[in-house]
Design an enzyme around this catalytic site. Structure first.
Site, PDB file in Angstrom:
ATOM      1  N   TRP A 184      -8.599  -3.501  -5.729  1.00 11.57           N
ATOM      2  CA  TRP A 184      -9.211  -2.677  -4.692  1.00 11.57           C
ATOM      3  C   TRP A 184     -10.720  -2.590  -4.890  1.00 11.57           C
ATOM      4  CZ3 TRP A 184      -5.192   1.959  -4.699  1.00 11.57           C
ATOM      5  CH2 TRP A 184      -4.079   1.576  -3.940  1.00 11.57           C
ATOM      6  N   LYS A 227      -1.933 -11.750   8.589  1.00 13.00           N
ATOM      7  CA  LYS A 227      -3.330 -11.475   8.951  1.00 13.00           C
ATOM      8  C   LYS A 227      -4.121 -12.781   8.997  1.00 13.00           C
ATOM      9  CE  LYS A 227      -3.731  -6.697   7.401  1.00 13.00           C
ATOM     10  NZ  LYS A 227      -4.506  -5.671   6.685  1.00 13.00           N
ATOM     11  N   ARG A 238       5.597  -7.890   8.432  1.00 12.67           N
ATOM     12  CA  ARG A 238       4.226  -8.219   8.029  1.00 12.67           C
ATOM     13  C   ARG A 238       4.169  -8.851   6.637  1.00 12.67           C
ATOM     14  NH1 ARG A 238       0.483  -3.892   7.780  1.00 12.67           N
ATOM     15  NH2 ARG A 238      -1.206  -4.944   8.868  1.00 12.67           N
ATOM     16  N   GLU A 245       0.813  -1.213   0.000  1.00  3.70           N
ATOM     17  CA  GLU A 245       0.000   0.000   0.000  1.00  3.70           C
ATOM     18  C   GLU A 245       0.851   1.269   0.000  1.00  3.70           C
ATOM     19  OE1 GLU A 245      -4.071  -1.589   1.990  1.00  3.70           O
ATOM     20  OE2 GLU A 245      -2.666  -0.705   3.396  1.00  3.70           O
ATOM     21  N   ARG A 265      -5.355 -11.183  -5.397  1.00  8.04           N
ATOM     22  CA  ARG A 265      -4.814 -10.614  -4.163  1.00  8.04           C
ATOM     23  C   ARG A 265      -4.721 -11.667  -3.052  1.00  8.04           C
ATOM     24  NH1 ARG A 265      -7.108  -5.693  -1.162  1.00  8.04           N
ATOM     25  NH2 ARG A 265      -6.212  -5.960   0.904  1.00  8.04           N
ATOM     26  N   ASP A 272      -8.316  -9.228   3.912  1.00  8.80           N
ATOM     27  CA  ASP A 272      -8.111  -8.074   4.777  1.00  8.80           C
ATOM     28  C   ASP A 272      -9.177  -7.944   5.864  1.00  8.80           C
ATOM     29  OD1 ASP A 272      -7.010  -5.839   5.753  1.00  8.80           O
ATOM     30  OD2 ASP A 272      -7.220  -4.606   3.961  1.00  8.80           O
ATOM     31  N   GLU A 283     -12.867  -2.268  11.607  1.00 11.54           N
ATOM     32  CA  GLU A 283     -12.834  -1.510  10.361  1.00 11.54           C
ATOM     33  C   GLU A 283     -13.897  -1.988   9.370  1.00 11.54           C
ATOM     34  OE1 GLU A 283      -9.031  -1.810   8.446  1.00 11.54           O
ATOM     35  OE2 GLU A 283      -9.708  -0.848   6.609  1.00 11.54           O
TER      36      GLU A 283
END
Ligand code: BDP
Length: 747
Positions: free
Chosen positions: A589, A407, A361, A328, A383, A412, A440
């Site tokens: 995205w 993660k 990460r 990112e 992705r 995400d 989030e």
């Protein structure tokens, strides 16, 4: 009216309790301002689960009136004693003596090396302590000089602190003081919070006010709240915190900022918490102290070494660095055609002499070269497969003090994701689980969504690595090749008086901490113990609260992204539905990239004819996910693109099934709201009303999610709504027109 009656009832109850209280006790009962006896007295939530409210008289029997420590004193022991004093005084309503000789019923804190003489069970205690490591604890009823006492013992001071909190928790849950027997140790040595807090005190994805860290005023002004933060974390066994955002600034490593971090570290140290920092890859270059940020350049390596030495001079127990690189827009070693291991190892070598670690990460996207190639018409990498593609080949190439932080899922922090395939694919690398505690993608602090079930589901996911039982929890614990990892949670803590923005979001911090300590705990049991401490150990509250919590996350999945759909949220802020978005700079995205809905069907084909990332799972798991018939329905559209007429196990076809899930999600919120209303007599007005308002808003937003998604999927599929289905309240154009430029949490 109902509330007035309830208050009256509570006051009568309290009166009855006090009248059965022996006069001598009543005379000495010191009112504890922060722990009102009236269960309906307003609570602002500041006390979290450490409320220590007066126990019913029967529960006070055998509660110690004195806390005694053996051996040399230390700041950690002082913290343990202070907590015991606060907790016992709150629960008994009586002052608690510290120090002096042990009397019958005292609580005695002792390291294994300092067990008091006169202890009848010395050998048994020594034996029991042996397997408990440096953080474990033991709580037992023993005999000291012939008198019964409660012994909290551990091999090291921090274990005594953890043991004190564990014992107080049991008392708050209503276990009789003389009946508590505990022995526990954590499996993972690294249990940390990740704050995504910026230096200007904004919080990326924060929904609970500003950053708790007042970086501007530090180090001169140290907010006493940091001590309560440390207490809350220590009560769960969280032993580290990364102070700043993974999207880090170079200034974090300036001398000024290091001094600020050091002031926080000084407060946290007695509570067993270490401070870590997120660092920006290109720091030395940006500070113009090197000519490049190439990890293989000796000047760069020397700069990091000097910087590490400087940090450790100020923070001798500094934990290490967390790094987001080549993700990112963040710089990283790939900018110099070096891989992640080359980058991580260079930092690790700077920290190694000080026993610091690097948490590197794995949240990455396709490399710049791949992006270029995709722009020129080449293949767009799924992705969901990109982290594996970049990291799996590096298994075994990281230095010993590097941990790779992954993660929970490959996209995400979605309301539901299958466990990340890397968990089954890097046996030679210690892995850190990264959960997101802040919501989030699950409705911010507005929606009630208990994440204990999400955490539990991921930790119990069986990777089948090596073709045997190998849950994600076992992977973290190093069951494959002895590489023990850790667990990290993106914090939901801010400057809000109640810390997390809503009462129920406190439960997510709590559940994270409890599962970080013990990955085998049960989400429902955690919900129940949280409810007992946060509200009251009363089945009339605990049963319905735990029930609401246990169904809440599934409700969110249903009204946002059922059946394995994902990433349908609004661009940037991630608030509300936006499945129609398809115009962002990177294909991956766009929500439309993920759901791929059209006249032919819906879902992402990740099988052999699609992106083929299913093969990143161990063969047994991959086989199960490769066939829609054996794919659990909650992951169906994650792995498969299916026609709208696909027959579901329910007998319905996919289109009505999808709608049924959206409806169920909304109905569930309505049911949660109704259950909460029935709790009015048992919860203080402040927390009751706040939660009720949030649930009402959640209900409206769930409805909005349902309507907008159905309107959109109907539009792209061209299908009519089934006969018994309510039409969306507004047009698709209306939903598409909504904008949220001031949604919080964008950092
Ligand atoms: C995404 C967040 C973004 C974070 C990023 C990360 O939207 O704010 O910076 O994850 O984890 O989910 O680095």
């Amino acid at each position: 009216m109902q509330r007035i009656l309830a208050r009256l009832y509570a006051a009568l109850l309290l009166g009855a309790m006090l009248s059965t209280f022996p006069a001598a006790h009543a005379a000495t009962a010191a009112p504890i301002a922060s722990t009102p006896a009236d269960p309906l007295a307003d609570s602002d939530g500041y006390d979290l689960w450490l409320r220590y409210r007066p126990l019913p008289v029967a529960g006070r029997a055998h509660l110690p009136a004195a806390v005694v420590t053996a051996g040399a004193d230390s700041p950690t022991l002082q913290a343990a004693r202070a907590e015991l004093q606060r907790g016992l005084a709150g629960m008994t309503g009586k002052p608690v003596a510290i120090g002096g000789g042990a009397r019958a019923g005292s609580v005695v804190l002792a390291r294994g090396a300092d067990l008091p003489s006169g202890l009848a069970e010395t050998n048994a205690v020594r034996d029991a302590l042996r397997p408990l490591g440096s953080e474990g604890y033991l709580v037992r009823r023993v005999h000291l000089n012939g008198m019964p006492v409660t012994l909290i013992a551990a091999n090291a001071d921090v274990g005594l602190l953890y043991g004190s909190f564990a014992w107080l928790r049991q008392l708050q849950l209503g276990t009789a003081a003389d009946g508590v027997a505990l022995a526990s140790r954590p499996q993972l040595p690294l249990r940390v919070l990740n704050h995504w807090d910026n230096l200007d005190r904004t919080v990326e994805r924060g929904y609970a006010g500003e950053s708790i860290w007042n970086f501007w005023e530090l180090p001169g002004v140290v907010d006493p709240r940091y001590t309560d933060y440390a207490r809350a974390n220590a009560s769960l066994g969280i032993n580290g915190t990364v102070l700043n955002n993974v999207n880090a600034k170079a200034e974090v490593l300036s001398a000024d900022f290091i001094a600020k971090a050091a002031a926080v570290a000084d407060v946290l140290r007695p509570y067993g918490m270490r401070v870590y920092l997120s660092v920006r890859w290109s720091t030395p270059l940006e500070l113009k102290e090197t000519k490049t940020a190439d990890p293989l350049d000796p000047d760069v390596a020397a700069w990091w070494k000097r910087k590490a030495d400087e940090i450790y001079k100020t923070i001798p127990d500094f934990g290490g660095f967390l790094v987001k690189a080549n993700s990112e827009g963040q710089p990283g070693p790939q900018d110099y055609h070096r891989n992640h291991a080359e980058g991580a190892n260079m930092l690790a070598r700077a920290l190694a002499p000080h026993h610091g670690i690097v948490m590197w990460r794995a949240f990455v996207y396709a490399s710049p070269d791949e992006v270029k190639a995709a722009k020129a018409g080449g293949p767009v990498h799924d992705r969901a497969g990109q982290a594996y593609e970049q990291f799996q080949p590096l298994d075994g190439k990281f230095d010993d003090n590097v941990l790779v932080q992954v993660k929970n899922g490959a996209i995400d922090f979605q309301p539901r994701e299958p466990a990340h395939p890397l968990f089954g694919a890097m046996p030679k690398t210690p892995l850190v689980m990264e959960f997101q505690i802040t919501k989030e993608y699950l409705g911010y602090a507005m929606h009630l969504a208990y994440l204990g079930t999400l955490f539990e589901e991921t930790l119990r996911f069986d990777t089948r690595a090596g073709n045997r039982d190998m849950t994600v929890a076992q992977v973290l614990e190093g069951a494959q090749a002895g590489k023990v990892g850790g667990i990290a949670g993106v914090a939901n803590i801010g400057s809000s008086r109640n810390w997390t923005g809503s009462t129920f979001d406190q439960a997510n911090w709590y559940a994270f901490g409890r599962l970080a300590w013990d990955q085998r705990l049960d989400a429902r049991a955690i919900a129940r113990e949280w409810a007992m401490q946060t509200f009251a150990p009363d089945a009339r509250v605990v049963d319905p609260v735990a029930d609401i919590m246990m169904r809440s996350r599934e409700a969110v999945v249903d009204y946002m992204t059922p059946l394995g759909l994902h990433h349908l949220m609004g661009t940037g802020h991630h608030h509300g539905p936006a499945p129609w978005v398809n115009n962002l700079e990177r294909a991956d995205w766009n929500p439309a990239y993920y759901h791929r809905a059209g006249p032919d069907g819906i879902g992402f084909d990740r099988g052999a004819k699609g992106s083929d990332v299913i093969k990143q799972y161990a063969p047994e798991v991959a086989r199960r996910f490769a066939d829609p018939a054996t794919t659990p329905s909650e992951f169906l559209l994650w792995f498969h693109h299916l026609p709208w007429t696909y027959k579901m196990p329910s007998g319905r076809t996919l289109w009505p099934e999808l709608i049924a899930h959206y409806d169920r999600g909304v109905d569930e919120v309505a049911a949660m709201e109704a259950s909460w209303q029935r709790l009015r007599p048992f919860v203080d007005a402040r927390r009751f009303d706040d939660t009720a308002r949030r649930l009402a808003q959640q209900h409206r937003e769930a409805q909005w999610w349902r309507d907008a998604c159905i309107a959109y999927f109907q539009h792209v599929s061209g299908l009519p709504l089934p006969a018994d289905v309510r039409a969306p309240a507004q047009s698709l154009q209306y939903y598409e027109s909504l904008r949220f430029p001031y949604a919080p949490g964008r950092g």
